[in-house]
Design an enzyme around this catalytic site. Structure first.
Site, mmCIF file in Angstrom:
data_model
loop_
_atom_site.group_PDB
_atom_site.id
_atom_site.type_symbol
_atom_site.label_atom_id
_atom_site.label_comp_id
_atom_site.label_asym_id
_atom_site.label_seq_id
_atom_site.Cartn_x
_atom_site.Cartn_y
_atom_site.Cartn_z
ATOM 1 N N GLU A 248 0.707 -1.139 -0.008
ATOM 2 C CA GLU A 248 0.124 -0.070 -0.016
ATOM 3 C C GLU A 248 0.773 1.236 0.095
ATOM 4 O O GLU A 248 1.949 1.331 0.379
ATOM 5 C CB GLU A 248 -0.970 -0.212 1.204
ATOM 6 C CG GLU A 248 -1.948 1.137 1.436
ATOM 7 C CD GLU A 248 -3.058 1.384 0.466
ATOM 8 O OE1 GLU A 248 -2.424 1.797 -0.775
ATOM 9 O OE2 GLU A 248 -4.316 1.227 0.632
ATOM 10 N N ASP A 249 0.347 2.139 -0.722
ATOM 11 C CA ASP A 249 1.184 3.459 -0.465
ATOM 12 C C ASP A 249 1.009 4.253 1.023
ATOM 13 O O ASP A 249 2.185 4.642 1.329
ATOM 14 C CB ASP A 249 0.658 4.690 -1.465
ATOM 15 C CG ASP A 249 -0.810 4.679 -1.450
ATOM 16 O OD1 ASP A 249 -1.624 4.149 -0.579
ATOM 17 O OD2 ASP A 249 -1.234 5.705 -2.468
ATOM 18 N N ASP B 236 -4.283 5.100 6.319
ATOM 19 C CA ASP B 236 -4.613 6.106 6.797
ATOM 20 C C ASP B 236 -5.710 5.907 7.875
ATOM 21 O O ASP B 236 -5.386 5.866 9.002
ATOM 22 C CB ASP B 236 -5.289 7.134 5.704
ATOM 23 C CG ASP B 236 -5.859 8.569 6.129
ATOM 24 O OD1 ASP B 236 -5.263 9.100 7.330
ATOM 25 O OD2 ASP B 236 -6.724 8.814 5.364
ATOM 26 N N PHE C 219 -1.500 16.053 4.531
ATOM 27 C CA PHE C 219 -2.010 15.459 3.541
ATOM 28 C C PHE C 219 -0.806 15.412 2.383
ATOM 29 O O PHE C 219 -0.326 16.608 1.966
ATOM 30 C CB PHE C 219 -3.327 16.167 2.513
ATOM 31 C CG PHE C 219 -3.959 15.208 1.378
ATOM 32 C CD1 PHE C 219 -4.626 14.069 1.460
ATOM 33 C CD2 PHE C 219 -3.192 15.555 0.171
ATOM 34 C CE1 PHE C 219 -4.993 13.662 0.530
ATOM 35 C CE2 PHE C 219 -3.486 14.786 -0.842
ATOM 36 C CZ PHE C 219 -4.729 13.812 -0.684
ATOM 37 N N ARG D 286 1.355 12.394 -9.055
ATOM 38 C CA ARG D 286 1.874 10.591 -8.633
ATOM 39 C C ARG D 286 3.298 10.770 -8.991
ATOM 40 O O ARG D 286 4.020 9.763 -8.573
ATOM 41 C CB ARG D 286 1.032 9.744 -9.383
ATOM 42 C CG ARG D 286 -0.288 9.564 -8.807
ATOM 43 C CD ARG D 286 -1.097 8.517 -9.378
ATOM 44 N NE ARG D 286 -2.257 8.306 -9.387
ATOM 45 C CZ ARG D 286 -2.956 7.732 -8.199
ATOM 46 N NH1 ARG D 286 -2.285 7.556 -7.279
ATOM 47 N NH2 ARG D 286 -4.532 8.058 -8.365
HETATM 48 P P1 IMP Z 1 -7.593 4.613 4.272
HETATM 49 O O1 IMP Z 1 -8.463 3.456 3.787
HETATM 50 O O2 IMP Z 1 -8.184 5.762 5.178
HETATM 51 O O3 IMP Z 1 -6.460 3.831 5.036
HETATM 52 O O4 IMP Z 1 -6.840 5.423 3.141
HETATM 53 C C1 IMP Z 1 -6.105 4.683 2.368
HETATM 54 C C2 IMP Z 1 -5.959 5.392 0.909
HETATM 55 O O5 IMP Z 1 -6.487 6.736 1.016
HETATM 56 C C3 IMP Z 1 -4.459 5.363 0.355
HETATM 57 O O6 IMP Z 1 -4.312 4.374 -0.441
HETATM 58 C C4 IMP Z 1 -4.488 6.648 -0.439
HETATM 59 O O7 IMP Z 1 -4.969 6.383 -1.876
HETATM 60 C C5 IMP Z 1 -5.526 7.533 0.225
HETATM 61 N N1 IMP Z 1 -4.726 8.632 1.101
HETATM 62 C C6 IMP Z 1 -4.762 8.757 2.487
HETATM 63 N N2 IMP Z 1 -3.879 9.616 2.835
HETATM 64 C C7 IMP Z 1 -3.523 10.083 1.642
HETATM 65 C C8 IMP Z 1 -2.554 11.353 1.545
HETATM 66 O O8 IMP Z 1 -2.315 12.028 2.674
HETATM 67 N N3 IMP Z 1 -2.359 11.703 0.230
HETATM 68 C C9 IMP Z 1 -2.914 10.795 -0.562
HETATM 69 N N4 IMP Z 1 -3.697 10.003 -0.666
HETATM 70 C C10 IMP Z 1 -4.208 9.407 0.709
HETATM 71 MG MG MG Z 2 -5.338 7.257 -3.759
#
Ligand code: IMP
Ligand code: MG
Length: 172
Positions: free
Chosen positions: A96-97, A100, A149, A162
């Site tokens: 995963e990138d 969050d 962010f 990206r």
């Molecule tokens: P989660 O389901 O809330 O953990 O979200 C994960 C996804 O939200 C990541 O794969 C990102 O695509 C997006 N995301 C969360 N925080 C950021 C950020 O700071 N920048 C860009 N994308 C984010």
């Molecule tokens: Mg995303």
């Protein structure tokens, strides 16, 4: 006008990926490992991680849509592209990138457990632990970052940024 501030340089990112890859090599003396990248954000991290490892890896991708185009995930997750293969009996690392809220990963982990892999772990480049809503075990973390962010190195805002080599904080 939005502005970018470098949080992690390309050099810091590459150095950390070498460490993560070495750790994965130690943990999996025999391959192959399925590296499952979550499109699109994880593709650049996955490409660098895969090439830094010595353990044989196979590359897979899944697509996820979490409704809404804002900066936070809406809480509702849908699979838009599934694996092309069965991972039953194989080692899997979900790549995963950024983690969050944890909603995306907890959904995927539940889904992949049903596919009966030999093992299932998670690697993420970035972790924002302050924002967690679901408990998820993340086995390999590149960097813990504050609740800001970020874009670049695969991460986007509305599909932009990206291909930046650094990870940057985006502010309005
Ligand atoms: P989660 O389901 O809330 O953990 O979200 C994960 C996804 O939200 C990541 O794969 C990102 O695509 C997006 N995301 C969360 N925080 C950021 C950020 O700071 N920048 C860009 N994308 C984010
Ligand atoms: Mg995303």
């Amino acid at each position: 006008m939005s502005s970018l501030r470098v949080l992690l340089t390309a050099e810091q990112i590459q150095a950390r990926i070498q460490e993560l890859a070495a750790q994965i090599d130690r943990d999996y003396p025999a391959g192959p490992i399925y590296l499952v990248g979550i499109l699109k954000g994880a593709c650049i991290f996955l490409a660098d991680l895969a090439r830094s490892m010595n353990t044989p890896a196979r590359l897979e991708f899944v697509g996820i849509s979490s409704y809404g185009r804002g900066r936070t995930s809406s809480g509702e997750v849908k699979l838009t592209k599934d694996l092309d293969v069965s991972v039953e009996g194989h080692h899997v690392i979900v790549v995963e990138d950024i983690v969050d809220s944890g909603i995306t990963l907890s959904y995927l982990i539940q889904l992949f457990q049903q596919r009966r892999p030999k093992s299932l772990r998670v690697a993420t480049l970035l972790d924002k632990p302050d924002r967690r809503q679901r408990t998820v075990q993340v086995d390999y973390v590149g960097f813990h970052i504050p609740d800001e962010f970020v874009v670049g190195y695969g991460l986007d805002f509305a599909e932009d940024y990206r291909n930046l080599r650094d990870v940057c904080v985006l502010s309005e």
